[in-house]
Design an enzyme around this catalytic site. Sequence first.
Site, short mmCIF file in Angstrom:
data_model
loop_
_atom_site.label_atom_id
_atom_site.label_comp_id
_atom_site.label_asym_id
_atom_site.label_seq_id
_atom_site.Cartn_x
_atom_site.Cartn_y
_atom_site.Cartn_z
N PHE A 163 0.82 -1.22 0.00
CA PHE A 163 0.00 0.00 0.00
C PHE A 163 0.85 1.27 0.00
O PHE A 163 0.31 2.35 0.18
CB PHE A 163 -0.94 0.00 1.22
CG PHE A 163 -1.87 -1.18 1.24
CD1 PHE A 163 -3.03 -1.17 0.47
CD2 PHE A 163 -1.59 -2.32 1.98
CE1 PHE A 163 -3.89 -2.27 0.45
CE2 PHE A 163 -2.43 -3.42 1.97
CZ PHE A 163 -3.60 -3.39 1.21
N GLU A 166 4.10 6.28 -3.78
CA GLU A 166 5.32 6.92 -4.29
C GLU A 166 5.40 8.32 -3.70
O GLU A 166 4.38 8.99 -3.56
CB GLU A 166 5.29 6.97 -5.81
CG GLU A 166 5.54 5.61 -6.42
CD GLU A 166 5.36 5.59 -7.93
OE1 GLU A 166 5.58 6.61 -8.59
OE2 GLU A 166 4.97 4.53 -8.43
N LYS A 215 -6.60 -5.23 -1.89
CA LYS A 215 -5.76 -4.26 -2.62
C LYS A 215 -6.57 -3.53 -3.69
O LYS A 215 -6.57 -2.30 -3.77
CB LYS A 215 -4.56 -4.98 -3.24
CG LYS A 215 -3.68 -4.10 -4.08
CD LYS A 215 -3.03 -2.97 -3.30
CE LYS A 215 -2.40 -1.96 -4.25
NZ LYS A 215 -1.84 -0.81 -3.55
N GLY A 264 -9.07 18.61 -8.15
CA GLY A 264 -7.97 18.91 -9.07
C GLY A 264 -8.24 18.32 -10.44
O GLY A 264 -9.40 18.20 -10.86
N CYS A 271 -0.84 3.18 -10.51
CA CYS A 271 -1.74 2.32 -9.75
C CYS A 271 -3.22 2.59 -9.98
O CYS A 271 -3.92 1.71 -10.50
CB CYS A 271 -1.41 2.41 -8.27
SG CYS A 271 0.20 1.65 -7.94
N LYS A 274 -4.81 1.94 -13.67
CA LYS A 274 -4.79 0.55 -14.13
C LYS A 274 -5.54 -0.38 -13.17
O LYS A 274 -6.19 -1.32 -13.58
CB LYS A 274 -3.35 0.07 -14.37
CG LYS A 274 -2.62 -0.43 -13.14
CD LYS A 274 -1.33 -1.13 -13.50
CE LYS A 274 -0.48 -1.40 -12.27
NZ LYS A 274 -1.09 -2.16 -11.19
P1 NAD Z 1 8.12 -1.04 -11.80
O1 NAD Z 1 7.86 -1.05 -13.25
O2 NAD Z 1 8.75 0.19 -11.21
O3 NAD Z 1 9.02 -2.29 -11.39
C1 NAD Z 1 8.84 -3.57 -11.87
C2 NAD Z 1 10.21 -4.17 -12.14
O4 NAD Z 1 10.09 -5.57 -12.42
C3 NAD Z 1 10.93 -3.55 -13.33
O5 NAD Z 1 12.17 -3.04 -12.91
C4 NAD Z 1 11.11 -4.73 -14.30
O6 NAD Z 1 12.29 -4.65 -15.05
C5 NAD Z 1 11.10 -5.91 -13.35
N1 NAD Z 1 10.82 -7.22 -13.94
C6 NAD Z 1 9.88 -7.55 -14.86
N2 NAD Z 1 9.93 -8.88 -15.11
C7 NAD Z 1 10.90 -9.40 -14.32
C8 NAD Z 1 11.42 -10.71 -14.12
N3 NAD Z 1 10.93 -11.76 -14.77
N4 NAD Z 1 12.42 -10.87 -13.23
C9 NAD Z 1 12.90 -9.81 -12.56
N5 NAD Z 1 12.45 -8.55 -12.71
C10 NAD Z 1 11.47 -8.35 -13.57
O7 NAD Z 1 6.71 -1.32 -11.10
P2 NAD Z 1 6.26 -0.91 -9.61
O8 NAD Z 1 5.71 0.46 -9.63
O9 NAD Z 1 7.32 -1.26 -8.68
O10 NAD Z 1 5.03 -1.90 -9.42
C11 NAD Z 1 5.22 -3.28 -9.22
C12 NAD Z 1 3.90 -3.89 -8.76
O11 NAD Z 1 3.52 -3.32 -7.50
C13 NAD Z 1 2.72 -3.63 -9.68
O12 NAD Z 1 1.86 -4.73 -9.64
C14 NAD Z 1 2.04 -2.42 -9.06
O13 NAD Z 1 0.67 -2.35 -9.38
C15 NAD Z 1 2.23 -2.72 -7.59
N6 NAD Z 1 2.21 -1.54 -6.72
C16 NAD Z 1 2.83 -0.38 -7.13
C17 NAD Z 1 2.84 0.71 -6.27
C18 NAD Z 1 3.49 1.99 -6.71
O14 NAD Z 1 3.24 3.01 -6.05
N7 NAD Z 1 4.30 2.00 -7.75
C19 NAD Z 1 2.24 0.63 -5.01
C20 NAD Z 1 1.65 -0.57 -4.61
C21 NAD Z 1 1.65 -1.66 -5.48
#
Ligand code: NAD
Length: 444
Positions: A163, A166, A215, A264, A271, A274
Amino acid sequence: MVRYLNKFLFSRAMNIAIVGSGYVGLVTGTCFAELGNNVICVDVDKDKISKLNNNVIPIYEPGLEELIKKNRKRLKFTTDLKKAIKESEIIFICVGTPPKENGEADLSYVENVALAIAEVMDSYKIIVEKSTVPVETGEKVAKSIKDYNVHNVDFDVVSNPEFLREGSAVDDFMHPDRIVIGCETERAKKIMKELYSPLKSPIIFTDIKSAEIIKHASNSFLAAKISFINAIANICELAGADIEKVAEGIGFDRRIGRNFLNAGIGYGGFCFPKDAEAFIRIAEKFGYNFKLLRAVQEINNNQRKNFAKKIEKSLWIVKGKTIGVLGLSFKPNTDDMRFAPSIDIITELQKEGAKIKAYDPKAMEKAKSILKNVVYCSNPYDAAKDSDALVIVTEWNEFKELDLKRIKSMMKHPLIIDGRNIYKPEDVKKEGFTYISIGRGEVH
Ligand code: NAD
């Protein structure tokens, strides 16, 4: 960050693999190292891993660089997934789950990791879904691993949705409102409980499906709150009321709360857009038409379109005009440009023939590969210079403290169009600007 130091002394150090070292994976891995565990962060992106190994942090997240440096001894970065699996007891899947063309989550990255784990693991492992995934993914991950379990070893699948936000990810990880753990064996429950024991936050244990739904339901609820206040802002504008006062009046009600009631140009980022879309598709698969969430999305999309129209209307003829844009990232304190409202707004203005000058404190490098024909400026004043309008897209703190007198003296025409309501209308008016914001009427 020092305050986290050695809180872990009472729980045993565990060997953890983090697969996917992006915004979630890198923060998760670093924070687990800070809690005293040995962490291997894996990524397929060689450039990212090479940067990390050379102490270059590939994303901007407050406090992260400092925490990585501090825990360097307990943190490894590699592209070698197999080695990381072998050496770890708990494997966190943190890969992306981007939207497919039909809006469903693309789970191919999750499946790839599951298959690699099945092939390599030669002792008991806990495989944790941290990526945001549709309900029933846990079952599918477990089935894939079982079907390809080369060494026929025991394993557990756990859902532990993340949760963090960023911009405040480290602090969110270290002080979560709650930790959700969906698991179905006592063995996995005990280990997960121990892993999280240094964090003094409530842990909610559920079955895997419920954790997965928590989630999507959380993000959809927050998206709904944003669209709700934006809908009210539109009514305020038509009625001549003030959305800031209305939000305050609503927010004082403890059943509602003031958070997420900022009118806004709507939500963006990796997040909410999608996840709302994916949740609609998930519901559809079960035969439920999630009309409420569709309306949330529609309001959000219209919010940006209407903002671009507002800019166009206030300039009359857009062609040939220069527009200074402040803020490109989807929210403050991050360099993340994924699904940022700035992309749609700038693209629309460029289509109408506007010349765009832009400034963002952290996101310009990432923006350059997405938004072309933009003059990227080194500070907000440069962006304002010779502009016919100054448009505020992201509410970075530094924009709240601008010297408006100086800004006015540099602009061709004193017009501010504020998509985040960062100023008090009377303050801007005093400086001689025309000020157009969200849900508060126009001030000349
Ligand atoms: P991101 O794109 O920043 O990071 C994902 C990483 O996974 C990338 O660096 C990519 O190269 C790597 N990757 C892909 N396939 C791979 C593999 N087979 N082996 C190793 N690495 C691999 O994405 P994120 O923002 O960190 O989000 C990741 C997940 O977490 C998503 O499901 C997202 O919905 C969820 N999430 C994101 C946030 C957020 O604020 N960004 C918050 C909560 C949950």
